[in-house]
Design a protein around this motif. Sequence first.
Motif, PDB file in Angstrom:
ATOM      1  N   LEU A   1      -5.777  16.809   4.811  1.00 53.10           N
ATOM      2  CA  LEU A   1      -4.558  16.717   4.632  1.00 53.10           C
ATOM      3  C   LEU A   1      -3.868  17.560   5.580  1.00 53.10           C
ATOM      4  CD1 LEU A   1      -2.345  16.206   2.345  1.00 53.10           C
ATOM      5  CD2 LEU A   1      -2.986  18.242   1.002  1.00 53.10           C
ATOM      6  N   ASN A   2      -4.114  18.772   6.091  1.00 55.86           N
ATOM      7  CA  ASN A   2      -3.351  19.507   6.903  1.00 55.86           C
ATOM      8  C   ASN A   2      -3.231  18.504   8.132  1.00 55.86           C
ATOM      9  OD1 ASN A   2      -3.085  21.795   5.695  1.00 55.86           O
ATOM     10  ND2 ASN A   2      -4.923  22.990   6.315  1.00 55.86           N
ATOM     11  N   ARG A   3      -4.237  17.952   8.468  1.00 49.45           N
ATOM     12  CA  ARG A   3      -3.921  17.169   9.814  1.00 49.45           C
ATOM     13  C   ARG A   3      -2.842  16.210   9.578  1.00 49.45           C
ATOM     14  NH1 ARG A   3      -9.856  17.475  10.365  1.00 49.45           N
ATOM     15  NH2 ARG A   3     -10.217  15.606   9.233  1.00 49.45           N
ATOM     16  N   LYS A   4      -2.770  15.521   8.202  1.00 50.04           N
ATOM     17  CA  LYS A   4      -1.936  14.622   8.357  1.00 50.04           C
ATOM     18  C   LYS A   4      -0.282  15.248   8.217  1.00 50.04           C
ATOM     19  CE  LYS A   4      -4.535  11.296   5.535  1.00 50.04           C
ATOM     20  NZ  LYS A   4      -4.697  10.722   4.272  1.00 50.04           N
ATOM     21  N   VAL A   5      -0.231  16.268   7.721  1.00 50.26           N
ATOM     22  CA  VAL A   5       0.898  17.265   7.444  1.00 50.26           C
ATOM     23  C   VAL A   5       1.279  17.333   9.034  1.00 50.26           C
ATOM     24  CG1 VAL A   5       1.931  19.331   6.848  1.00 50.26           C
ATOM     25  CG2 VAL A   5       0.698  18.213   5.072  1.00 50.26           C
ATOM     26  N   ASP A   6       0.394  17.995   9.756  1.00 51.50           N
ATOM     27  CA  ASP A   6       0.683  18.365  11.407  1.00 51.50           C
ATOM     28  C   ASP A   6       1.166  17.046  12.057  1.00 51.50           C
ATOM     29  OD1 ASP A   6       0.073  21.057  10.777  1.00 51.50           O
ATOM     30  OD2 ASP A   6      -1.895  20.803  11.550  1.00 51.50           O
ATOM     31  N   ALA A   7       0.482  16.009  11.835  1.00 58.33           N
ATOM     32  CA  ALA A   7       1.120  14.643  12.418  1.00 58.33           C
ATOM     33  C   ALA A   7       2.298  14.281  12.026  1.00 58.33           C
ATOM     34  CB  ALA A   7      -0.079  13.645  12.099  1.00 58.33           C
ATOM     35  N   ILE A   8       2.766  14.487  10.682  1.00 54.61           N
ATOM     36  CA  ILE A   8       4.133  14.193  10.441  1.00 54.61           C
ATOM     37  C   ILE A   8       5.294  15.292  10.962  1.00 54.61           C
ATOM     38  CG2 ILE A   8       5.579  14.086   8.307  1.00 54.61           C
ATOM     39  CD1 ILE A   8       2.970  13.088   6.459  1.00 54.61           C
ATOM     40  N   MET A   9       4.925  16.425  11.021  1.00 57.16           N
ATOM     41  CA  MET A   9       5.785  17.377  11.455  1.00 57.16           C
ATOM     42  C   MET A   9       5.805  17.138  12.850  1.00 57.16           C
ATOM     43  SD  MET A   9       6.639  19.280   9.027  1.00 57.16           S
ATOM     44  CE  MET A   9       7.364  20.638  10.074  1.00 57.16           C
ATOM     45  N   THR A  10       4.773  16.621  13.518  1.00 58.23           N
ATOM     46  CA  THR A  10       4.938  16.438  15.081  1.00 58.23           C
ATOM     47  C   THR A  10       6.123  15.268  15.250  1.00 58.23           C
ATOM     48  OG1 THR A  10       2.872  17.349  15.570  1.00 58.23           O
ATOM     49  CG2 THR A  10       3.997  15.815  17.293  1.00 58.23           C
ATOM     50  N   GLU A  11       5.851  14.099  14.363  1.00 56.86           N
ATOM     51  CA  GLU A  11       6.654  12.828  14.566  1.00 56.86           C
ATOM     52  C   GLU A  11       8.163  13.330  13.982  1.00 56.86           C
ATOM     53  OE1 GLU A  11       5.096  10.169  11.838  1.00 56.86           O
ATOM     54  OE2 GLU A  11       3.370   9.491  13.240  1.00 56.86           O
ATOM     55  N   LEU A  12       8.462  14.218  13.321  1.00 54.44           N
ATOM     56  CA  LEU A  12       9.777  14.520  12.940  1.00 54.44           C
ATOM     57  C   LEU A  12      10.451  15.303  14.095  1.00 54.44           C
ATOM     58  CD1 LEU A  12       9.204  15.699   9.153  1.00 54.44           C
ATOM     59  CD2 LEU A  12      10.154  13.728   9.982  1.00 54.44           C
ATOM     60  N   ARG A  13       9.532  16.535  14.763  1.00 55.65           N
ATOM     61  CA  ARG A  13      10.195  17.289  15.887  1.00 55.65           C
ATOM     62  C   ARG A  13      10.393  16.087  17.032  1.00 55.65           C
ATOM     63  NH1 ARG A  13       6.173  20.923  14.371  1.00 55.65           N
ATOM     64  NH2 ARG A  13       4.704  20.085  15.859  1.00 55.65           N
ATOM     65  N   GLN A  14       9.623  15.275  17.280  1.00 56.69           N
ATOM     66  CA  GLN A  14       9.856  14.414  18.351  1.00 56.69           C
ATOM     67  C   GLN A  14      11.301  13.335  17.979  1.00 56.69           C
ATOM     68  OE1 GLN A  14       6.549  11.965  18.711  1.00 56.69           O
ATOM     69  NE2 GLN A  14       5.485  13.694  19.928  1.00 56.69           N
ATOM     70  N   LEU A  15      11.324  12.958  16.699  1.00 55.43           N
ATOM     71  CA  LEU A  15      12.724  12.141  16.363  1.00 55.43           C
ATOM     72  C   LEU A  15      13.704  13.056  16.180  1.00 55.43           C
ATOM     73  CD1 LEU A  15      13.679   9.599  14.991  1.00 55.43           C
ATOM     74  CD2 LEU A  15      13.231  10.643  12.485  1.00 55.43           C
ATOM     75  N   ARG A  16      13.689  14.334  15.985  1.00 54.54           N
ATOM     76  CA  ARG A  16      14.837  15.424  16.045  1.00 54.54           C
ATOM     77  C   ARG A  16      15.139  15.415  17.549  1.00 54.54           C
ATOM     78  NH1 ARG A  16      15.494  20.706  16.970  1.00 54.54           N
ATOM     79  NH2 ARG A  16      17.308  21.653  15.895  1.00 54.54           N
ATOM     80  N   GLU A  17      14.480  15.324  18.443  1.00 54.52           N
ATOM     81  CA  GLU A  17      14.740  15.593  19.916  1.00 54.52           C
ATOM     82  C   GLU A  17      15.378  14.468  20.482  1.00 54.52           C
ATOM     83  OE1 GLU A  17      10.975  16.992  21.708  1.00 54.52           O
ATOM     84  OE2 GLU A  17      10.946  18.706  20.945  1.00 54.52           O
ATOM     85  N   LEU A  18      14.794  13.254  20.133  1.00 60.25           N
ATOM     86  CA  LEU A  18      15.242  12.077  20.421  1.00 60.25           C
ATOM     87  C   LEU A  18      16.697  12.008  19.920  1.00 60.25           C
ATOM     88  CD1 LEU A  18      15.075   9.271  21.744  1.00 60.25           C
ATOM     89  CD2 LEU A  18      14.292   8.352  19.478  1.00 60.25           C
ATOM     90  N   ILE A  19      16.995  12.219  18.575  1.00 57.67           N
ATOM     91  CA  ILE A  19      18.274  12.180  18.138  1.00 57.67           C
ATOM     92  C   ILE A  19      19.296  13.142  18.856  1.00 57.67           C
ATOM     93  CG2 ILE A  19      19.873  12.584  16.107  1.00 57.67           C
ATOM     94  CD1 ILE A  19      17.475  11.505  14.436  1.00 57.67           C
ATOM     95  N   MET A  20      19.004  14.467  19.246  1.00 61.79           N
ATOM     96  CA  MET A  20      19.707  15.428  19.890  1.00 61.79           C
ATOM     97  C   MET A  20      19.977  14.934  21.260  1.00 61.79           C
ATOM     98  SD  MET A  20      18.163  18.978  18.440  1.00 61.79           S
ATOM     99  CE  MET A  20      19.098  20.068  19.676  1.00 61.79           C
ATOM    100  N   GLN A  21      18.852  14.047  21.759  1.00 65.49           N
ATOM    101  CA  GLN A  21      19.126  13.661  23.191  1.00 65.49           C
ATOM    102  C   GLN A  21      20.288  12.770  23.333  1.00 65.49           C
ATOM    103  OE1 GLN A  21      17.777  15.070  26.212  1.00 65.49           O
ATOM    104  NE2 GLN A  21      19.349  13.485  27.249  1.00 65.49           N
ATOM    105  N   GLN A  22      20.255  11.499  22.087  1.00 65.25           N
ATOM    106  CA  GLN A  22      21.180  10.693  22.168  1.00 65.25           C
ATOM    107  C   GLN A  22      22.558  11.121  22.038  1.00 65.25           C
ATOM    108  OE1 GLN A  22      19.428   8.157  19.086  1.00 65.25           O
ATOM    109  NE2 GLN A  22      18.092   7.139  20.450  1.00 65.25           N
ATOM    110  N   GLN A  23      22.690  12.066  20.860  1.00 64.65           N
ATOM    111  CA  GLN A  23      24.021  12.849  20.884  1.00 64.65           C
ATOM    112  C   GLN A  23      24.514  13.423  22.045  1.00 64.65           C
ATOM    113  OE1 GLN A  23      23.262  15.416  17.332  1.00 64.65           O
ATOM    114  NE2 GLN A  23      23.544  13.835  16.059  1.00 64.65           N
ATOM    115  N   GLN A  24      23.649  14.038  22.892  1.00 65.80           N
ATOM    116  CA  GLN A  24      24.105  14.667  24.070  1.00 65.80           C
ATOM    117  C   GLN A  24      24.434  13.618  25.025  1.00 65.80           C
ATOM    118  OE1 GLN A  24      21.318  17.393  25.835  1.00 65.80           O
ATOM    119  NE2 GLN A  24      22.377  17.673  27.570  1.00 65.80           N
TER     120      GLN A  24
END
Length: 227
Positions: free
Chosen positions: A48-71
């Motif tokens: 379960l911890n590994r799954k949570v870590d994977a989800i958090m990593t995907e969310l961070r990458q998605l957030r960075e992508l959105i911020m880059q597109q906005q920039q």
Amino acid sequence: MAGNLKRPQAPVFINNRQHDEPLPQDTSAVACQKRCQRTDEEQNYLTLNRKVDAIMTELRQLRELIMQQQQDVTEEQATSVEQMQTEEELSAFCLKLNQERPFRKSMIAFSVRLCSGTVGQSIRRMMRAFGTNMLWSKFSLKGRKGKKVFQDLHIMSLIKRACLQTFKAAKMPEIEGEVAEFLKHAPNKRGGPKKLRTDEPTAEDDDETQIGQSPPLFHSDSEDLGV
């Protein structure tokens, strides 16, 4: 009197087994089942911890992508910046630079794209991109000869930031000197108060690039860029 006598209590036998004597191992099927159950729970917890870590990593990458597109969108909008002509426009621009971080970042990126060749060439491009010679004729670096102070404006910090980010060996006195030279000659440049003809550009107007367009990456050392 005999009825008031208390019956003697039964003696209490204390287990004299030594505390350090090992207890017999419980090898029953129940104990084995409990150990297996604990192992399964630990494994499920780790999974379960590994799954949570994977989800958090995907969310961070998605957030960075959105911020880059906005920039990127903001920077594209910044390329359509019009030349400021009045002190009121300049004051509003500097206030926005100071208060709005996304706008400031987009202006830095825009200014960096105008930087190439030398520090002096880059500063002249930025100054022409942001304002007219008529506007800059009202300023000097330190406010001498009755002119307004330029070095305290937030746009000066923007120019310094762009130059230092592009030219790693640039020094602050060099940047300030180039800005001072540009402001000194602005009245005599095309569109300035002392320039009579405004219809035809000349070599001294330093028009090797058009405002709002990316400059060439390289310039010949013999090219007359003016001030």
